[in-house]
Write an enzyme that holds these catalytic residues in place. Structure first.
Site, PDB file in Angstrom:
ATOM      1  N   GLY A  22       0.822  -1.202   0.000  1.00 49.17           N
ATOM      2  CA  GLY A  22       0.000   0.000   0.000  1.00 49.17           C
ATOM      3  C   GLY A  22       0.849   1.241   0.000  1.00 49.17           C
ATOM      4  O   GLY A  22       2.057   1.204   0.301  1.00 49.17           O
ATOM      5  N   GLY A  24       0.717   5.620   1.018  1.00 44.81           N
ATOM      6  CA  GLY A  24       0.037   6.728   1.656  1.00 44.81           C
ATOM      7  C   GLY A  24       0.620   8.045   1.222  1.00 44.81           C
ATOM      8  O   GLY A  24       1.366   8.126   0.241  1.00 44.81           O
ATOM      9  N   GLY A  25       0.296   9.083   1.973  1.00 50.46           N
ATOM     10  CA  GLY A  25       0.774  10.399   1.588  1.00 50.46           C
ATOM     11  C   GLY A  25       2.269  10.568   1.743  1.00 50.46           C
ATOM     12  O   GLY A  25       2.896  11.294   0.972  1.00 50.46           O
ATOM     13  N   PHE A  26       2.871   9.905   2.747  1.00 44.94           N
ATOM     14  CA  PHE A  26       4.289  10.130   3.041  1.00 44.94           C
ATOM     15  C   PHE A  26       5.109   8.849   3.079  1.00 44.94           C
ATOM     16  O   PHE A  26       6.315   8.913   3.321  1.00 44.94           O
ATOM     17  CB  PHE A  26       4.436  10.856   4.386  1.00 44.94           C
ATOM     18  CG  PHE A  26       3.666  12.139   4.451  1.00 44.94           C
ATOM     19  CD1 PHE A  26       4.077  13.248   3.746  1.00 44.94           C
ATOM     20  CD2 PHE A  26       2.515  12.237   5.216  1.00 44.94           C
ATOM     21  CE1 PHE A  26       3.371  14.433   3.796  1.00 44.94           C
ATOM     22  CE2 PHE A  26       1.796  13.416   5.280  1.00 44.94           C
ATOM     23  CZ  PHE A  26       2.232  14.518   4.564  1.00 44.94           C
ATOM     24  N   VAL A  29       4.278   0.957   1.955  1.00 45.78           N
ATOM     25  CA  VAL A  29       4.412  -0.263   2.747  1.00 45.78           C
ATOM     26  C   VAL A  29       4.640  -1.420   1.784  1.00 45.78           C
ATOM     27  O   VAL A  29       3.843  -1.636   0.859  1.00 45.78           O
ATOM     28  CB  VAL A  29       3.162  -0.514   3.614  1.00 45.78           C
ATOM     29  CG1 VAL A  29       3.346  -1.783   4.442  1.00 45.78           C
ATOM     30  CG2 VAL A  29       2.902   0.675   4.526  1.00 45.78           C
ATOM     31  N   LYS A  44       7.419  -0.416   6.383  1.00 48.54           N
ATOM     32  CA  LYS A  44       6.927   0.923   6.059  1.00 48.54           C
ATOM     33  C   LYS A  44       8.125   1.826   5.820  1.00 48.54           C
ATOM     34  O   LYS A  44       8.974   2.003   6.697  1.00 48.54           O
ATOM     35  CB  LYS A  44       6.070   1.447   7.218  1.00 48.54           C
ATOM     36  CG  LYS A  44       5.439   2.800   6.991  1.00 48.54           C
ATOM     37  CD  LYS A  44       4.538   3.157   8.166  1.00 48.54           C
ATOM     38  CE  LYS A  44       3.842   4.492   7.965  1.00 48.54           C
ATOM     39  NZ  LYS A  44       2.950   4.830   9.116  1.00 48.54           N
ATOM     40  N   ARG A 137      -5.082   8.836  19.159  1.00 44.43           N
ATOM     41  CA  ARG A 137      -5.616   9.969  18.405  1.00 44.43           C
ATOM     42  C   ARG A 137      -6.071   9.642  16.989  1.00 44.43           C
ATOM     43  O   ARG A 137      -6.544  10.530  16.283  1.00 44.43           O
ATOM     44  CB  ARG A 137      -4.583  11.121  18.331  1.00 44.43           C
ATOM     45  CG  ARG A 137      -4.252  11.747  19.668  1.00 44.43           C
ATOM     46  CD  ARG A 137      -3.261  12.894  19.505  1.00 44.43           C
ATOM     47  NE  ARG A 137      -3.784  13.922  18.643  1.00 44.43           N
ATOM     48  CZ  ARG A 137      -3.084  14.522  17.671  1.00 44.43           C
ATOM     49  NH1 ARG A 137      -1.834  14.152  17.443  1.00 44.43           N
ATOM     50  NH2 ARG A 137      -3.643  15.466  16.932  1.00 44.43           N
ATOM     51  N   ASN A 143      -7.288   1.284  10.849  1.00 46.44           N
ATOM     52  CA  ASN A 143      -6.122   1.096  11.708  1.00 46.44           C
ATOM     53  C   ASN A 143      -6.267  -0.105  12.628  1.00 46.44           C
ATOM     54  O   ASN A 143      -5.475  -0.265  13.560  1.00 46.44           O
ATOM     55  CB  ASN A 143      -5.859   2.362  12.536  1.00 46.44           C
ATOM     56  CG  ASN A 143      -5.202   3.451  11.718  1.00 46.44           C
ATOM     57  OD1 ASN A 143      -4.638   3.188  10.657  1.00 46.44           O
ATOM     58  ND2 ASN A 143      -5.275   4.687  12.185  1.00 46.44           N
ATOM     59  N   ASP A 156      -0.637   2.075  13.550  1.00 44.76           N
ATOM     60  CA  ASP A 156      -0.536   3.479  13.149  1.00 44.76           C
ATOM     61  C   ASP A 156      -0.591   4.420  14.345  1.00 44.76           C
ATOM     62  O   ASP A 156      -1.555   5.145  14.546  1.00 44.76           O
ATOM     63  CB  ASP A 156      -1.624   3.848  12.134  1.00 44.76           C
ATOM     64  CG  ASP A 156      -1.250   5.104  11.350  1.00 44.76           C
ATOM     65  OD1 ASP A 156      -0.228   5.725  11.692  1.00 44.76           O
ATOM     66  OD2 ASP A 156      -1.983   5.461  10.419  1.00 44.76           O
TER      67      ASP A 156
END
Length: 547
Positions: A22, A24-26, A29, A44, A137, A143, A156
């Protein structure tokens, strides 16, 4: 999957690359095979193009937090954290091959039993994190991964913070709006352990509803719409016929608008879920909690001293009627949440007659010989039954063949009746959808950029090098969705302005305040829209008047 192409996997000593899992933005994985010991691991890797110090700090903090927490059976295990030869930080984690709950809850009908089991186990993980001083958070279905042994595992911790830093929270960056509590959208935002409880309850609600708690089918569900509903509209009860009233009440308490009205701890919420399990006659799920806050109780003896340094994992089994843990007294307790959600009357147990209530289990099943007939002495044997002469010495026909035939007939009749009723009157249930593992999701469309971007000075520069502040505002684009966010930064700063050259993510708002770089003219900012999988719009520019 991200709309951007994934970065090439790094060459890591001791690992063999297999495939992309996968993006993501930054970070990406990847699935690797570790040589020693031999196992498959998820790695990751932070993008080499990310130079934001905030992202690097969050990535490092995630490694440290997960290393501390990952001994818990419901938290994803992290094996190691290193930097590759091409200077990319990476985390080596447990590989969870099954589809996560973010994939499953919109495609499958998740049973009440499974949702309760997941809720109890993740509540134990959250309570363990809280006792270690960590707020997650970002609890949401995506997640919660699923291990090879079909156990949920929380992952995460990238935006987790220490509980003592909650008062210093500047914005809602990184939070996922559909599962965020209302206090995250106040000014300034607030967060504590009860914020995580709201998100956990919202996650369980999503698993059972097949949609997020404040999503309204057929209506607008933009980020601003969701924030308004989360902040002001009451939670709608789950309307599935298999949802018991106790569970709806539990979720309404955990998702109360006022944090003070919620459960105080994840342990209390998990025990409430265990009570619902018991009321439904389901097996009570074990809740694992590691607590190293206490120094233990002083004991005499050398062996007892070791107990003072032992982390004790406790499993609480709660009486659903009294709320007391097993082994404690059954005193009626005051319901502290009666003003938040109406108390529910538990169904009365079937009444027992005085005779049956006084009998012990042994007495209820004891076989007793028949007493002598009236008029006979206790010592005299019972009179022998008279046998007709025609019977002679012939034996009686045994009764068991007839009993067996009758039992077989009753079973066959019951099977035939059940088949007839199911065939004629019961509709066939819809087949349960299944999810493929690691199937690529179609690339997301590039979002529209924000418009009407303005920037104005709200605090001018002061003497002694005090930086001024400027507020950047913009209008939300038409295609903005609930999980989109924005990025704001100063444009084209000189090389010696690294401290001001930071890209700020903004969630749930259409404005942001920045420190102004000093000693420059022509200061301009730029804003863009970003999707959670890394898709981004063009930057939109605005400049300070007078520069």
């Amino acid at each position: 999957m991200s709309s951007r192409p994934p970065a090439p996997p790094p060459q890591l000593p001791g690992y063999e690359y297999e495939k992309l899992l996968g993006s993501g933005g930054f970070a990406d994985v990847f699935l690797y095979r570790q040589f020693r010991p031999q196992r498959r691991v998820a790695i990751k890797v932070l993008l080499s193009t990310v130079h934001d110090d905030t992202v690097h700090r969050q990535f490092e903090a995630e490694a440290n937090v997960m290393a501390t927490m990952s001994t818990h059976p419901s938290i994803v295990t992290i094996h190691t954290a290193e930097v590759s030869d091409d200077h990319r930080p990476y985390l080596v984690m447990e590989y969870c091959p099954r589809p996560n709950y973010g994939v499953r809850f919109r495609k499958e009908r998740i049973t009440v039993a499974e949702a309760l089991r997941v809720g109890v186990q993740i509540a134990g993980a959250v309570e363990t994190a809280h006792r270690a001083g960590i707020l997650h958070r970002d609890i949401k279905p995506a997640n919660i991964l699923v291990t090879e042994y079909n156990r949920p595992a929380l992952t995460d911790f990238g935006i987790s913070i220490a509980a003592g830093q909650a008062a210093d929270l500047e914005d809602t960056q990184g939070m996922s709006i559909p599962w965020s509590p209302p206090e995250l959208f106040t000014d300034p935002p607030r967060v504590d352990v009860r914020s995580d409880l709201f998100s956990l309850a919202a996650t369980l609600y999503s698993l059972l509803a097949g949609q997020t708690p404040f999503e309204r089918p057929g209506q607008r569900n933009t980020a601003s719409d969701l924030i308004h509903r989360i902040s002001s509209e009451p939670l709608q009860p789950l309307n599935r016929p298999d949802i018991p009233p106790q569970l709806n009440r539990l979720l309404s308490i955990a998702m109360a608008k006022d944090p003070a009205a919620r459960y105080d701890t994840a342990l209390a919420f998990g025990r409430g879920l265990q009570q619902v399990e018991q009321s439904l006659s389901l097996p009570v799920t074990q809740m694992d909690i590691l607590d190293d806050r206490s120094g233990g109780v002083a004991h005499a003896g050398e062996e007892d001293e070791l107990d003072m340094h032992t982390r004790i994992r406790k499993v609480a089994t709660v009486d659903p009627e009294t709320g007391a843990a097993a082994g404690t007294s059954r005193r009626p307790r005051h319901d502290p949440y009666a003003a938040i959600a109406p108390a529910l009357g538990s169904p009365e147990a079937p009444s027992l007659s005085a005779a049956s209530a006084s009998q012990s289990p042994q007495e209820a099943t004891m076989l007793r010989p028949a007493g002598p007939p009236p008029g006979a002495s206790a010592a005299s044997p019972p009179p022998a039954a008279e046998v007709p002469e025609s019977a002679g010495a012939a034996r009686r026909t045994p009764a068991w063949p007839f009993v067996t035939l009758a039992a077989v007939f009753v079973v066959l009749l019951g099977v035939a009746s059940t088949f007839a009723v199911r065939t004629l009157f019961v509709e066939e249930p819809d087949p349960i959808a299944t999810s493929d593992v690691n199937v690529a999701v179609p690339a997301a469309e590039v979002p529209d950029p924000p418009h009407s971007v303005t920037v104005e000075v709200v605090s001018p520069e002061g003497e002694g090098g005090v930086a001024g502040k400027a507020r950047v505002s913009w209008a939300t684009p038409a295609d903005f969705k609930e999980d989109y966010f924005y990025q704001v930064r100063w444009k084209d700063l000189p090389a010696n302005y690294e401290r001001d050259a930071v890209t700020h993510p903004v969630h749930g708002r259409s404005s942001h305040t920045l420190d102004m770089p000093q000693g420059l003219t022509g200061r301009c900012v730029e804003v863009q829209t970003v999707t959670p999988d890394g898709g981004a719009s063009d930057w939109v520019e605005a400049c300070l008047d007078g520069d």
